[in-house]
Design a protein around this motif. Structure first.
Motif, PDB file in Angstrom:
ATOM      1  N   SER A   1       0.625  14.219   2.023  1.00 29.09           N
ATOM      2  CA  SER A   1      -0.449  13.330   1.577  1.00 29.09           C
ATOM      3  C   SER A   1       0.173  12.337   0.609  1.00 29.09           C
ATOM      4  O   SER A   1       0.934  12.713  -0.284  1.00 29.09           O
ATOM      5  CB  SER A   1      -1.547  14.127   0.869  1.00 29.09           C
ATOM      6  OG  SER A   1      -2.115  15.057   1.759  1.00 29.09           O
ATOM      7  N   ARG A   2      -0.155  11.067   0.803  1.00 27.53           N
ATOM      8  CA  ARG A   2       0.424   9.994  -0.016  1.00 27.53           C
ATOM      9  C   ARG A   2      -0.698   9.190  -0.644  1.00 27.53           C
ATOM     10  O   ARG A   2      -1.630   8.776   0.045  1.00 27.53           O
ATOM     11  CB  ARG A   2       1.265   9.089   0.863  1.00 27.53           C
ATOM     12  CG  ARG A   2       1.785   7.871   0.138  1.00 27.53           C
ATOM     13  CD  ARG A   2       2.431   6.922   1.132  1.00 27.53           C
ATOM     14  NE  ARG A   2       3.075   5.816   0.471  1.00 27.53           N
ATOM     15  CZ  ARG A   2       3.055   4.582   0.917  1.00 27.53           C
ATOM     16  NH1 ARG A   2       2.439   4.289   2.044  1.00 27.53           N
ATOM     17  NH2 ARG A   2       3.669   3.629   0.269  1.00 27.53           N
ATOM     18  N   MET A   3      -0.575   8.997  -1.954  1.00 31.79           N
ATOM     19  CA  MET A   3      -1.523   8.169  -2.684  1.00 31.79           C
ATOM     20  C   MET A   3      -0.755   7.002  -3.284  1.00 31.79           C
ATOM     21  O   MET A   3       0.260   7.189  -3.950  1.00 31.79           O
ATOM     22  CB  MET A   3      -2.195   8.970  -3.815  1.00 31.79           C
ATOM     23  CG  MET A   3      -3.170  10.044  -3.340  1.00 31.79           C
ATOM     24  SD  MET A   3      -2.470  11.434  -2.422  1.00 31.79           S
ATOM     25  CE  MET A   3      -1.492  12.295  -3.603  1.00 31.79           C
TER      26      MET A   3
ATOM     27  N   PHE B   1       7.129   0.621  -5.869  1.00 35.00           N
ATOM     28  CA  PHE B   1       7.151   0.458  -7.327  1.00 35.00           C
ATOM     29  C   PHE B   1       5.801  -0.045  -7.789  1.00 35.00           C
ATOM     30  O   PHE B   1       5.425  -1.162  -7.442  1.00 35.00           O
ATOM     31  CB  PHE B   1       8.262  -0.508  -7.768  1.00 35.00           C
ATOM     32  CG  PHE B   1       8.512  -0.417  -9.241  1.00 35.00           C
ATOM     33  CD1 PHE B   1       9.326   0.576  -9.750  1.00 35.00           C
ATOM     34  CD2 PHE B   1       7.888  -1.283 -10.121  1.00 35.00           C
ATOM     35  CE1 PHE B   1       9.539   0.675 -11.113  1.00 35.00           C
ATOM     36  CE2 PHE B   1       8.089  -1.189 -11.480  1.00 35.00           C
ATOM     37  CZ  PHE B   1       8.929  -0.202 -11.976  1.00 35.00           C
ATOM     38  N   PRO B   2       5.053   0.739  -8.539  1.00 31.93           N
ATOM     39  CA  PRO B   2       5.403   2.115  -8.873  1.00 31.93           C
ATOM     40  C   PRO B   2       5.385   2.995  -7.628  1.00 31.93           C
ATOM     41  O   PRO B   2       4.716   2.674  -6.646  1.00 31.93           O
ATOM     42  CB  PRO B   2       4.316   2.536  -9.857  1.00 31.93           C
ATOM     43  CG  PRO B   2       3.164   1.637  -9.575  1.00 31.93           C
ATOM     44  CD  PRO B   2       3.735   0.356  -9.047  1.00 31.93           C
ATOM     45  N   HIS B   3       6.133   4.087  -7.696  1.00 32.39           N
ATOM     46  CA  HIS B   3       6.301   4.900  -6.496  1.00 32.39           C
ATOM     47  C   HIS B   3       5.022   5.627  -6.096  1.00 32.39           C
ATOM     48  O   HIS B   3       4.120   5.840  -6.909  1.00 32.39           O
ATOM     49  CB  HIS B   3       7.461   5.884  -6.656  1.00 32.39           C
ATOM     50  CG  HIS B   3       7.273   6.896  -7.740  1.00 32.39           C
ATOM     51  ND1 HIS B   3       6.417   7.960  -7.619  1.00 32.39           N
ATOM     52  CD2 HIS B   3       7.852   7.016  -8.950  1.00 32.39           C
ATOM     53  CE1 HIS B   3       6.470   8.679  -8.703  1.00 32.39           C
ATOM     54  NE2 HIS B   3       7.319   8.132  -9.541  1.00 32.39           N
ATOM     55  N   SER B   4       4.968   5.978  -4.827  1.00 35.40           N
ATOM     56  CA  SER B   4       3.853   6.741  -4.273  1.00 35.40           C
ATOM     57  C   SER B   4       3.788   8.106  -4.929  1.00 35.40           C
ATOM     58  O   SER B   4       4.802   8.666  -5.336  1.00 35.40           O
ATOM     59  CB  SER B   4       4.046   6.967  -2.771  1.00 35.40           C
ATOM     60  OG  SER B   4       4.077   5.770  -2.073  1.00 35.40           O
TER      61      SER B   4
ATOM     62  N   PHE C   1      -5.094   6.305   0.441  1.00 35.09           N
ATOM     63  CA  PHE C   1      -4.707   7.673   0.744  1.00 35.09           C
ATOM     64  C   PHE C   1      -4.315   7.757   2.214  1.00 35.09           C
ATOM     65  O   PHE C   1      -5.096   7.403   3.092  1.00 35.09           O
ATOM     66  CB  PHE C   1      -5.883   8.612   0.441  1.00 35.09           C
ATOM     67  CG  PHE C   1      -5.594  10.053   0.696  1.00 35.09           C
ATOM     68  CD1 PHE C   1      -4.895  10.796  -0.227  1.00 35.09           C
ATOM     69  CD2 PHE C   1      -6.040  10.664   1.858  1.00 35.09           C
ATOM     70  CE1 PHE C   1      -4.640  12.137  -0.001  1.00 35.09           C
ATOM     71  CE2 PHE C   1      -5.779  12.003   2.092  1.00 35.09           C
ATOM     72  CZ  PHE C   1      -5.086  12.740   1.156  1.00 35.09           C
ATOM     73  N   ASP C   2      -3.098   8.219   2.481  1.00 34.60           N
ATOM     74  CA  ASP C   2      -2.605   8.390   3.849  1.00 34.60           C
ATOM     75  C   ASP C   2      -2.117   9.819   4.017  1.00 34.60           C
ATOM     76  O   ASP C   2      -1.689  10.454   3.049  1.00 34.60           O
ATOM     77  CB  ASP C   2      -1.420   7.463   4.133  1.00 34.60           C
ATOM     78  CG  ASP C   2      -1.769   5.992   4.046  1.00 34.60           C
ATOM     79  OD1 ASP C   2      -2.827   5.610   4.567  1.00 34.60           O
ATOM     80  OD2 ASP C   2      -0.979   5.244   3.447  1.00 34.60           O
ATOM     81  N   GLN C   3      -2.140  10.300   5.243  1.00 35.38           N
ATOM     82  CA  GLN C   3      -1.576  11.605   5.546  1.00 35.38           C
ATOM     83  C   GLN C   3      -0.642  11.490   6.735  1.00 35.38           C
ATOM     84  O   GLN C   3      -0.923  10.757   7.690  1.00 35.38           O
ATOM     85  CB  GLN C   3      -2.662  12.635   5.836  1.00 35.38           C
ATOM     86  CG  GLN C   3      -3.421  13.036   4.590  1.00 35.38           C
ATOM     87  CD  GLN C   3      -4.309  14.236   4.829  1.00 35.38           C
ATOM     88  OE1 GLN C   3      -5.016  14.300   5.825  1.00 35.38           O
ATOM     89  NE2 GLN C   3      -4.263  15.172   3.899  1.00 35.38           N
TER      90      GLN C   3
END
Length: 168
Positions: A119-121, A88-91, A126-128
């Motif tokens: 991919s996640r921000m 929260f807030p969501h990815s 930033f992650d993958q």
């Protein structure tokens, strides 16, 4: 029945499965989680095994996630609450689905496999996450329902990501 007819039939089925998996990915990326969970059967299983035991039996080895339908619904409720600080807030996520294959089919079930890159921000980070999905699908109306989904990460460990607080 000729080989060409069988191949076209399998090709058409793969295309339908691909469309279904793309739709599932879009629901997840758009955080339409209540709609996403409706893609599952009532007796479903959603599993993300530990990175160091991707083929482990969830009854005897540790899993990152091993949910039946009720737990999956509860996970979604928790993820959408403001108290879920990790989300929260969501990815913001973006999924790429590829290499979709229908591995087996019977009149009752379809076993499919695909690769993924998520991919996640979140909070400037930033992650993958890469891996493959294994599905057991059941025909339902004009599409499918998911009886079993297993997301197997190709990572040998989660570091530097450390945790998964969203739905793969």
């Amino acid at each position: 029945m000729t080989t060409e007819t069988v191949d076209l039939s399998l090709s058409a089925l793969r295309l339908r499965v691909e469309e279904f998996l793309y739709r599932e990915a879009a629901l997840l990326d758009d955080w339409r989680l209540e709609e996403w969970v409706e893609l599952f059967t009532l007796d479903c299983t959603y599993e993300v095994p530990a990175a160091d035991h991707p083929d482990g039996d969830p009854g005897t080895t540790w899993s990152l996630i091993h949910d039946r339908r009720t737990m999956l619904e509860q996970r979604i409720i928790r993820l959408k609450k403001p108290e879920a600080h990790a989300e929260f807030p969501h990815s913001r996520t973006s999924r790429i689905i590829g290499n979709v294959m229908v591995e087996e089919r019977t009149p009752e079930t379809i076993t499919a496999r695909s690769t993924f890159l998520v991919s996640r921000m979140k909070a400037g980070k930033f992650d993958q996450y890469a891996g493959h999905y294994r599905y057991e699908l059941v025909p339902h109306r004009d599409a499918f329902l998911i009886r079993r989904k297993k997301a197997v990460l190709t990572h040998d460990r989660l570091a530097p990501q450390g945790k998964i607080s969203f739905v793969l």
